[in-house]
Design a protein around this motif. Structure first.
Motif, PDB file in Angstrom:
ATOM      1  N   TYR A 118       0.803  -1.177   0.013  1.00  0.00           N
ATOM      2  CA  TYR A 118      -0.045   0.070   0.000  1.00  0.00           C
ATOM      3  C   TYR A 118       0.955   1.171   0.288  1.00  0.00           C
ATOM      4  N   ASP A 119       2.036   1.224   0.799  1.00  0.00           N
ATOM      5  CA  ASP A 119       2.977   2.348   0.945  1.00  0.00           C
ATOM      6  C   ASP A 119       3.942   2.502  -0.424  1.00  0.00           C
ATOM      7  N   HIS A 120       4.104   1.542  -0.742  1.00  0.00           N
ATOM      8  CA  HIS A 120       5.084   1.288  -2.013  1.00  0.00           C
ATOM      9  C   HIS A 120       4.367   0.489  -3.123  1.00  0.00           C
ATOM     10  N   PRO A 121       3.316   1.146  -3.780  1.00  0.00           N
ATOM     11  CA  PRO A 121       2.714   0.526  -4.836  1.00  0.00           C
ATOM     12  C   PRO A 121       3.434   0.081  -6.060  1.00  0.00           C
ATOM     13  N   LYS A 122       4.635   0.704  -6.308  1.00  0.00           N
ATOM     14  CA  LYS A 122       5.676   0.299  -7.387  1.00  0.00           C
ATOM     15  C   LYS A 122       6.418  -0.778  -6.937  1.00  0.00           C
ATOM     16  N   ALA A 123       6.552  -1.143  -5.995  1.00  0.00           N
ATOM     17  CA  ALA A 123       7.714  -2.087  -5.477  1.00  0.00           C
ATOM     18  C   ALA A 123       7.523  -3.472  -6.042  1.00  0.00           C
ATOM     19  N   GLY A 124       8.528  -4.128  -6.649  1.00  0.00           N
ATOM     20  CA  GLY A 124       8.548  -5.648  -7.124  1.00  0.00           C
ATOM     21  C   GLY A 124       8.295  -6.473  -6.248  1.00  0.00           C
ATOM     22  N   VAL A 125       8.303  -7.804  -6.721  1.00  0.00           N
ATOM     23  CA  VAL A 125       8.265  -8.963  -5.735  1.00  0.00           C
ATOM     24  C   VAL A 125       9.410  -8.936  -4.727  1.00  0.00           C
ATOM     25  N   GLN A 126      10.453  -8.973  -5.592  1.00  0.00           N
ATOM     26  CA  GLN A 126      11.808  -9.165  -5.091  1.00  0.00           C
ATOM     27  C   GLN A 126      12.252  -8.189  -3.976  1.00  0.00           C
ATOM     28  N   GLU A 127      11.912  -6.881  -4.056  1.00  0.00           N
ATOM     29  CA  GLU A 127      11.599  -5.839  -3.050  1.00  0.00           C
ATOM     30  C   GLU A 127      10.913  -6.256  -1.873  1.00  0.00           C
ATOM     31  N   VAL A 128       9.581  -6.550  -2.128  1.00  0.00           N
ATOM     32  CA  VAL A 128       8.828  -6.816  -1.163  1.00  0.00           C
ATOM     33  C   VAL A 128       9.190  -7.881  -0.390  1.00  0.00           C
ATOM     34  N   SER A 129       9.514  -9.021  -0.854  1.00  0.00           N
ATOM     35  CA  SER A 129      10.092 -10.148  -0.461  1.00  0.00           C
ATOM     36  C   SER A 129      11.411  -9.741   0.479  1.00  0.00           C
ATOM     37  N   GLU A 130      12.469  -9.034   0.069  1.00  0.00           N
ATOM     38  CA  GLU A 130      13.673  -8.591   0.772  1.00  0.00           C
ATOM     39  C   GLU A 130      12.993  -7.772   2.159  1.00  0.00           C
ATOM     40  N   GLU A 131      12.307  -6.609   1.938  1.00  0.00           N
ATOM     41  CA  GLU A 131      12.012  -5.609   2.931  1.00  0.00           C
ATOM     42  C   GLU A 131      11.158  -6.344   4.056  1.00  0.00           C
ATOM     43  N   ASN A 132      10.475  -7.226   3.724  1.00  0.00           N
ATOM     44  CA  ASN A 132       9.495  -7.832   4.528  1.00  0.00           C
ATOM     45  C   ASN A 132       9.931  -9.219   5.026  1.00  0.00           C
ATOM     46  N   ASP A 133      11.036  -9.878   4.633  1.00  0.00           N
ATOM     47  CA  ASP A 133      11.475 -11.178   5.094  1.00  0.00           C
ATOM     48  C   ASP A 133      10.464 -12.327   4.839  1.00  0.00           C
ATOM     49  N   VAL A 134       9.796 -12.204   3.651  1.00  0.00           N
ATOM     50  CA  VAL A 134       8.844 -13.197   3.107  1.00  0.00           C
ATOM     51  C   VAL A 134       9.408 -13.764   1.846  1.00  0.00           C
ATOM     52  N   THR A 135       9.163 -15.337   1.756  1.00  0.00           N
ATOM     53  CA  THR A 135       9.526 -15.893   0.262  1.00  0.00           C
ATOM     54  C   THR A 135       8.763 -15.165  -0.750  1.00  0.00           C
ATOM     55  N   PRO A 136       9.383 -14.998  -1.961  1.00  0.00           N
ATOM     56  CA  PRO A 136       8.666 -14.552  -3.210  1.00  0.00           C
ATOM     57  C   PRO A 136       7.288 -15.668  -3.388  1.00  0.00           C
ATOM     58  N   GLY A 137       7.686 -17.030  -3.097  1.00  0.00           N
ATOM     59  CA  GLY A 137       6.567 -18.041  -3.295  1.00  0.00           C
ATOM     60  C   GLY A 137       5.366 -17.927  -2.395  1.00  0.00           C
ATOM     61  N   GLN A 138       5.812 -17.349  -1.250  1.00  0.00           N
ATOM     62  CA  GLN A 138       4.678 -17.066  -0.341  1.00  0.00           C
ATOM     63  C   GLN A 138       4.005 -15.755  -0.905  1.00  0.00           C
ATOM     64  N   SER A 159       1.804  -1.180 -11.008  1.00  0.00           N
ATOM     65  CA  SER A 159       2.722  -2.081 -10.136  1.00  0.00           C
ATOM     66  C   SER A 159       3.481  -3.078 -10.962  1.00  0.00           C
ATOM     67  N   PRO A 160       4.404  -3.296 -10.843  1.00  0.00           N
ATOM     68  CA  PRO A 160       5.354  -4.161 -11.726  1.00  0.00           C
ATOM     69  C   PRO A 160       4.961  -5.596 -11.313  1.00  0.00           C
ATOM     70  N   ILE A 161       4.467  -5.951 -10.275  1.00  0.00           N
ATOM     71  CA  ILE A 161       4.126  -7.243  -9.792  1.00  0.00           C
ATOM     72  C   ILE A 161       2.946  -7.724 -10.932  1.00  0.00           C
ATOM     73  N   GLY A 162       3.235  -8.970 -11.260  1.00  0.00           N
ATOM     74  CA  GLY A 162       2.136  -9.650 -11.735  1.00  0.00           C
ATOM     75  C   GLY A 162       2.378 -10.972 -11.946  1.00  0.00           C
ATOM     76  N   LEU A 163       1.153 -11.712 -12.277  1.00  0.00           N
ATOM     77  CA  LEU A 163       1.289 -13.299 -12.497  1.00  0.00           C
ATOM     78  C   LEU A 163       0.799 -13.734 -13.824  1.00  0.00           C
ATOM     79  N   ALA A 164       1.084 -14.610 -14.316  1.00  0.00           N
ATOM     80  CA  ALA A 164       0.386 -15.188 -15.721  1.00  0.00           C
ATOM     81  C   ALA A 164      -0.721 -15.931 -15.261  1.00  0.00           C
TER      82      ALA A 164
END
Ligand code: ZN
Ligand code: ZN
Length: 135
Positions: A41-61, A77-82
């Motif tokens: 919500y605070d970083h709408p342009k963050a990618g999966v990698q950034e969200v994962s690193e900043e919050n200590d969650v795996t990209p898979g989660q 947002s650059p985050i998307g799924l196929a």
């Protein structure tokens, strides 16, 4: 009673179904989810990698939450799924809008076929009756 080892911390707990996590780890994951949601919500342009690193969650989660439609992303947002059906880029869930509509239509047709079934049987019955009257 079904006692299992927690998938995350290895502690024994009473398994009641779903993900094999102990109540402590379920709570931890829920807190994480809230944290990630607020981060996005605070970083709408963050990618999966950034969200994962900043919050200590795996990209898979993170992807799992997206598939479960618990997380959704802004259009830019650059985050998307196929899409699991056609591969189009989507922001949440498993299918793009077109594929969702297609699936809904298919389900609608299946339902219609079932409804028509007793009707067909009735026609057959009427025809049989008429044949009887002809005799
Ligand atoms: Zn645990
Ligand atoms: Zn699709």
């Amino acid at each position: 009673m079904d006692v299992r080892n927690c998938k995350d911390c290895g502690k024994l707990f009473n398994y009641i179904g779903g993900v094999p996590l102990c109540p402590t780890c379920v709570k931890k994951l829920d807190d994480k989810f809230v944290q990630v949601k607020e981060y996005i919500y605070d970083h709408p342009k963050a990618g999966v990698q950034e969200v994962s690193e900043e919050n200590d969650v795996t990209p898979g989660q993170i992807r799992k939450w997206i598939r479960e439609e618990r997380l959704a992303f802004a259009e830019d947002s650059p985050i998307g799924l196929a899409c699991e059906s056609c591969g189009a880029l989507i922001k949440t869930g498993r299918f793009c809008k077109q594929c969702k509509d297609k699936i809904a239509n298919n389900l609608g047709n299946l339902y219609k076929d079932k409804v028509q079934e007793p009707q067909k049987r009735k026609d057959f019955h009427d025809r049989a009756k008429m044949r009887f009257l002809d005799n």
